[in-house]
Motif scaffolding. Sequence first.
Motif, short mmCIF file in Angstrom:
data_model
loop_
_atom_site.label_atom_id
_atom_site.label_comp_id
_atom_site.label_asym_id
_atom_site.label_seq_id
_atom_site.Cartn_x
_atom_site.Cartn_y
_atom_site.Cartn_z
N GLU A 164 0.84 -1.21 0.00
CA GLU A 164 0.00 0.00 0.00
C GLU A 164 0.87 1.26 0.00
OE1 GLU A 164 -3.08 2.46 -0.39
OE2 GLU A 164 -3.14 0.28 -0.63
N GLN A 165 1.95 1.25 0.76
CA GLN A 165 2.85 2.40 0.79
C GLN A 165 3.50 2.61 -0.57
OE1 GLN A 165 5.42 1.48 4.12
NE2 GLN A 165 4.08 2.53 5.57
N CYS A 166 3.84 1.52 -1.24
CA CYS A 166 4.42 1.64 -2.59
C CYS A 166 3.41 2.22 -3.57
CB CYS A 166 4.90 0.28 -3.08
SG CYS A 166 6.42 -0.27 -2.29
N ARG A 167 2.16 1.79 -3.46
CA ARG A 167 1.12 2.36 -4.33
C ARG A 167 0.97 3.86 -4.08
NH1 ARG A 167 -2.69 -2.36 -3.14
NH2 ARG A 167 -2.21 -3.77 -4.83
N GLU A 168 0.95 4.23 -2.81
CA GLU A 168 0.82 5.65 -2.47
C GLU A 168 2.01 6.44 -3.00
OE1 GLU A 168 0.35 5.78 1.77
OE2 GLU A 168 -1.61 4.80 1.70
N LEU A 169 3.21 5.87 -2.86
CA LEU A 169 4.41 6.52 -3.35
C LEU A 169 4.38 6.64 -4.87
CD1 LEU A 169 7.17 7.72 -2.65
CD2 LEU A 169 8.11 5.42 -2.80
N LEU A 170 3.95 5.59 -5.54
CA LEU A 170 3.86 5.60 -6.99
C LEU A 170 2.87 6.67 -7.46
CD1 LEU A 170 4.92 3.97 -9.45
CD2 LEU A 170 2.89 2.55 -9.24
N ALA A 171 1.73 6.75 -6.80
CA ALA A 171 0.73 7.77 -7.16
C ALA A 171 1.26 9.17 -6.88
CB ALA A 171 -0.56 7.52 -6.40
N ALA A 172 1.94 9.35 -5.75
CA ALA A 172 2.51 10.66 -5.42
C ALA A 172 3.59 11.05 -6.42
CB ALA A 172 3.07 10.66 -4.00
N LYS A 173 4.39 10.08 -6.83
CA LYS A 173 5.44 10.35 -7.81
C LYS A 173 4.82 10.77 -9.14
CE LYS A 173 9.56 8.35 -9.92
NZ LYS A 173 10.47 7.21 -9.98
N GLN A 174 3.76 10.07 -9.54
CA GLN A 174 3.10 10.43 -10.79
C GLN A 174 2.49 11.82 -10.70
OE1 GLN A 174 3.18 8.75 -13.75
NE2 GLN A 174 2.37 10.69 -14.48
N ASP A 175 1.89 12.13 -9.56
CA ASP A 175 1.30 13.45 -9.36
C ASP A 175 2.38 14.53 -9.45
OD1 ASP A 175 -0.95 15.17 -8.72
OD2 ASP A 175 -0.03 15.40 -6.73
N LEU A 176 3.52 14.28 -8.82
CA LEU A 176 4.63 15.23 -8.88
C LEU A 176 5.11 15.41 -10.31
CD1 LEU A 176 6.80 16.98 -7.48
CD2 LEU A 176 8.17 14.90 -7.27
N ILE A 177 5.25 14.31 -11.03
CA ILE A 177 5.69 14.39 -12.42
C ILE A 177 4.69 15.17 -13.27
CG2 ILE A 177 6.04 12.99 -14.51
CD1 ILE A 177 7.49 10.96 -12.71
N ASP A 178 3.40 14.90 -13.07
CA ASP A 178 2.37 15.62 -13.83
C ASP A 178 2.44 17.12 -13.56
OD1 ASP A 178 1.47 13.21 -14.83
OD2 ASP A 178 -0.26 13.09 -13.47
N LYS A 179 2.54 17.49 -12.28
CA LYS A 179 2.58 18.92 -11.93
C LYS A 179 3.86 19.58 -12.43
CE LYS A 179 -0.50 18.55 -7.99
NZ LYS A 179 -0.63 18.56 -6.54
N ALA A 180 5.00 18.90 -12.24
CA ALA A 180 6.27 19.46 -12.71
C ALA A 180 6.26 19.62 -14.22
CB ALA A 180 7.43 18.56 -12.28
N SER A 181 5.72 18.62 -14.89
CA SER A 181 5.66 18.69 -16.34
C SER A 181 4.80 19.87 -16.80
CB SER A 181 5.09 17.38 -16.89
OG SER A 181 5.04 17.42 -18.29
N ALA A 182 3.64 20.01 -16.19
CA ALA A 182 2.74 21.11 -16.58
C ALA A 182 3.41 22.46 -16.33
CB ALA A 182 1.43 21.01 -15.80
N ILE A 183 4.05 22.62 -15.19
CA ILE A 183 4.68 23.89 -14.85
C ILE A 183 5.88 24.16 -15.76
CG2 ILE A 183 6.04 25.08 -13.07
CD1 ILE A 183 4.13 23.75 -11.00
N LEU A 184 6.76 23.16 -15.91
CA LEU A 184 7.96 23.38 -16.73
C LEU A 184 7.65 23.60 -18.20
CD1 LEU A 184 10.40 20.84 -15.06
CD2 LEU A 184 10.45 23.32 -14.90
N VAL A 185 6.73 22.81 -18.73
CA VAL A 185 6.37 22.99 -20.14
C VAL A 185 5.68 24.35 -20.32
CG1 VAL A 185 4.88 22.12 -22.00
CG2 VAL A 185 6.30 20.54 -20.67
N GLY A 186 4.81 24.69 -19.39
CA GLY A 186 4.15 26.00 -19.46
C GLY A 186 5.14 27.14 -19.39
N ASN A 187 6.09 27.05 -18.46
CA ASN A 187 7.11 28.09 -18.33
C ASN A 187 7.99 28.16 -19.57
OD1 ASN A 187 6.20 28.80 -15.82
ND2 ASN A 187 7.81 27.75 -14.69
#
Length: 156
Positions: free
Chosen positions: A67-90
């Motif tokens: 369960e902790q790995c799933r949470e970590l995987l989801a958090a990592k994906q969320d971070l990647i999505d947000k970073a991607s949106a911000i960096l590509v937008g910038n």
Amino acid sequence: MGDHNFQHNHQAIDGLVNLLTKSNHELTMVQYKLDKEFQQIYPDNANPMKLVSRIKKVQEDLPILKEQCRELLAAKQDLIDKASAILVGNRNLVQRMQASLDIPIANESEDASFANFKQVIDEWTGQVRSRTRDEDHDSNSEDINKLLFSAIVQGN
């Protein structure tokens, strides 16, 4: 008569304490004999009782870790999505400002930071895709979040 009652209770307690002390000593001796026997039968401290206990502990911890790995995987994906949106937008914003100021716009191959970022995203997508055993699609053809969800669901 009160003194006799106290002495009788005191003797009963002393008897009980002695019995418990003797029992503790006997259990210690049994434990020592079992440990010695296990060491002779199972070298390298491979006590089957301890191994079974450790296996049970690992089995109990596995669902929690999963369960902790799933949470970590989801958090990592969320971070990647947000970073991607911000960096590509910038990056797009900087390119528009450069264009409006007639400054030459660097392409992706000249922008080392952006190229490294894209490489990290592609590697992550490849890892998620390998979990879904779906290597035939290129990284832009599907939403990475759908792949992630598929990987998590297949893990069950």
